[in-house]
Design a protein around this motif. Structure first.
Motif, mmCIF file in Angstrom:
data_model
loop_
_atom_site.group_PDB
_atom_site.id
_atom_site.type_symbol
_atom_site.label_atom_id
_atom_site.label_comp_id
_atom_site.label_asym_id
_atom_site.label_seq_id
_atom_site.Cartn_x
_atom_site.Cartn_y
_atom_site.Cartn_z
ATOM 1 N N ASN A 191 2.059 -30.004 -27.008
ATOM 2 C CA ASN A 191 2.390 -28.625 -27.335
ATOM 3 C C ASN A 191 3.061 -27.959 -26.138
ATOM 4 O OD1 ASN A 191 1.930 -25.641 -27.583
ATOM 5 N ND2 ASN A 191 0.903 -26.240 -29.468
ATOM 6 N N LYS A 221 -0.665 -21.380 -28.764
ATOM 7 C CA LYS A 221 -1.394 -22.546 -28.267
ATOM 8 C C LYS A 221 -2.059 -23.350 -29.375
ATOM 9 C CE LYS A 221 -2.350 -20.641 -23.693
ATOM 10 N NZ LYS A 221 -3.391 -20.208 -22.720
ATOM 11 N N HIS A 223 -0.865 -23.846 -32.420
ATOM 12 C CA HIS A 223 0.097 -24.446 -33.335
ATOM 13 C C HIS A 223 0.398 -25.860 -32.847
ATOM 14 C CE1 HIS A 223 1.375 -20.744 -35.633
ATOM 15 N NE2 HIS A 223 0.617 -20.260 -34.688
ATOM 16 N N VAL A 224 -0.272 -26.832 -33.442
ATOM 17 C CA VAL A 224 -0.231 -28.200 -32.914
ATOM 18 C C VAL A 224 1.165 -28.815 -32.972
ATOM 19 C CG1 VAL A 224 -2.643 -28.661 -33.407
ATOM 20 C CG2 VAL A 224 -0.935 -29.088 -35.187
ATOM 21 N N ASN A 225 2.018 -28.343 -33.873
ATOM 22 C CA ASN A 225 3.351 -28.932 -33.993
ATOM 23 C C ASN A 225 4.387 -28.281 -33.087
ATOM 24 O OD1 ASN A 225 2.739 -30.946 -35.858
ATOM 25 N ND2 ASN A 225 2.939 -29.543 -37.588
ATOM 26 N N ASN A 226 3.983 -27.305 -32.310
ATOM 27 C CA ASN A 226 4.933 -26.655 -31.407
ATOM 28 C C ASN A 226 5.089 -27.492 -30.144
ATOM 29 O OD1 ASN A 226 5.403 -24.601 -33.152
ATOM 30 N ND2 ASN A 226 4.384 -23.023 -31.979
ATOM 31 N N ASP A 227 5.806 -28.572 -30.272
ATOM 32 C CA ASP A 227 5.945 -29.517 -29.176
ATOM 33 C C ASP A 227 7.271 -29.308 -28.446
ATOM 34 O OD1 ASP A 227 7.677 -30.403 -31.095
ATOM 35 O OD2 ASP A 227 7.011 -32.488 -31.060
#
Length: 381
Positions: A191, A221, A223-227
């Protein structure tokens, strides 16, 4: 808003599926659901629907599952071409463009402004996604400098999402009028909130609650897909639309914006600069503490090529934007000490580690650093 993502998947083709009455009703239902919860794209609406609902959509109206819509794109993005083209993928420029309803005064106004002042890249984006751009402007209920540029920014994200779907979920970015395809898939890296572990406090928790840091980093923080892909998607969009901010300065829209009493505006130029720093911070923290993520980035040559491409464009936009900053009689706000931090040896080293070309501190001696030197008595070598 109606054919938004469906037609984007087809923007590199010369055909489109016909729709029957029932399919149109289904699309309207999705559209209503999306609008009711403040969403602008079918992609987001689809995520809120069950698989059963999604499977009711006829072929050609399901961008998430219907690979047939992306045949043309795939034909021009083979692995062989990726290897042959050292810069990464360059998909043929679109021949297809959405039809503009110029009888609508707001559509005609936007078309007139963008065709006159915007780059070919931005104008093509509008021609590909007019409904997306107009949805955001109409949501704001007025055509202003801010609403237009923000709408184009969001359209960038919509197009990137669909192009990625059309490339087996490999992250794909619309840039300079072309689709740039990379090796990474969304969710494959940490993330981007890891930026908080390395960013200087004055650009992190020391910023105001409405800053880009809190908006993008601190508040996302969970949002697990905010990579890293999403981080780069923002950098990509901000860089493109920062150039639009600058190109609109001769327009009546810009003059009206200034005459309304606004004397300073961060806009996309500030956002682009913030994401220059965020990108460097992410790379540094990943290299030091998240080796798996860093390895994926470092071993993705087409991803690195796109980072280099956006970075080069961002530097050019910094040069072009300087004369329109507050210190030079313009309205755009860009703090010289932020440029100073970005171009510090500590952070520039991250680009060097990856073989990405960049400018240096000396490039800003006669622009951003000039006033910083005068203010602080600092001499930059």
């Amino acid at each position: 808003m109606r054919y938004r993502i469906i037609l984007v998947c087809l923007l590199f083709s010369n055909y489109c599926w016909a729709q029957d009455v029932s399919s149109q009703e289904k699309i309207k239902e999705i559209e209503d659901k999306a609008f009711a919860i403040g969403m602008n794209s079918y992609k987001l609406a689809l995520e809120k629907m069950s698989v059963q609902d999604i499977n009711l959509l006829p072929s050609g109206e399901n961008p998430k599952y219907d690979a047939a819509a992306c045949v043309f794109l795939k034909e021009h993005s083979s692995a062989e071409k990726m290897i042959d083209d050292k810069r990464g993928i360059i998909v043929r420029k679109a021949n297809w463009q959405a039809k503009l309803d110029l009888k609508k005064s707001d559509v005609s106004a936007v078309n007139q402004i963008l065709s006159k002042y915007a780059s070919k890249e931005i104008y093509l984006l509008f021609r590909l996604l007019p409904d997306e751009v107009m949805w955001w402007i109409r949501k704001d209920q007025r055509l202003t400098l801010m609403s237009l540029v923000d709408a184009v920014h969001e359209a960038h994200h919509a197009l990137d999402q669909v192009l990625s779907y059309c490339n087996d979920s490999n992250a794909t970015f619309y840039f300079d009028g072309e689709a740039r395809i990379t090796e990474l898939k969304r969710g494959g890296t940490e993330n981007y909130s890891i930026i908080s572990e390395g960013i200087p406090e004055k650009y992190g928790i020391g910023t105001p609650p409405n800053s880009n840091y809190y908006r993008y980093v601190n508040n996302n923080k969970l949002h697990v897909n905010n990579d890293f892909i999403i981080l780069l998607d923002e950098f990509n969009a901000y860089t493109s639309t920062a150039s639009l901010d600058i190109s609109l300065t001769p327009s009546e829209l810009y003059k009206k914006f200034r005459s309304s009493g606004i004397t300073s505006y961060g806009g996309n130029l500030q956002g682009m600069s913030d994401f220059m720093l965020y990108t460097l911070c992410y790379l540094q923290v990943a290299r030091m503490h998240y080796p798996d993520s860093y390895k994926k980035i470092k071993e993705s040559p087409f991803l690195l090529a796109h980072i280099a491409r956006v970075w080069k464009a961002a530097e050019q936009t910094l040069h072009d934007g300087y004369k329109h900053t507050v210190n030079n009689g313009g309205i755009y706000v860009l703090q010289p000490d932020l440029i100073d931090t970005i171009y510090s040896p500590q952070f520039l080293a991250e680009l060097d580690h990856l073989g990405i070309a960049h400018g240096n501190r000396v490039d800003w001696l006669n622009t951003y650093f000039l006033r910083l030197s005068e203010k602080n008595g600092i001499v930059f070598n």
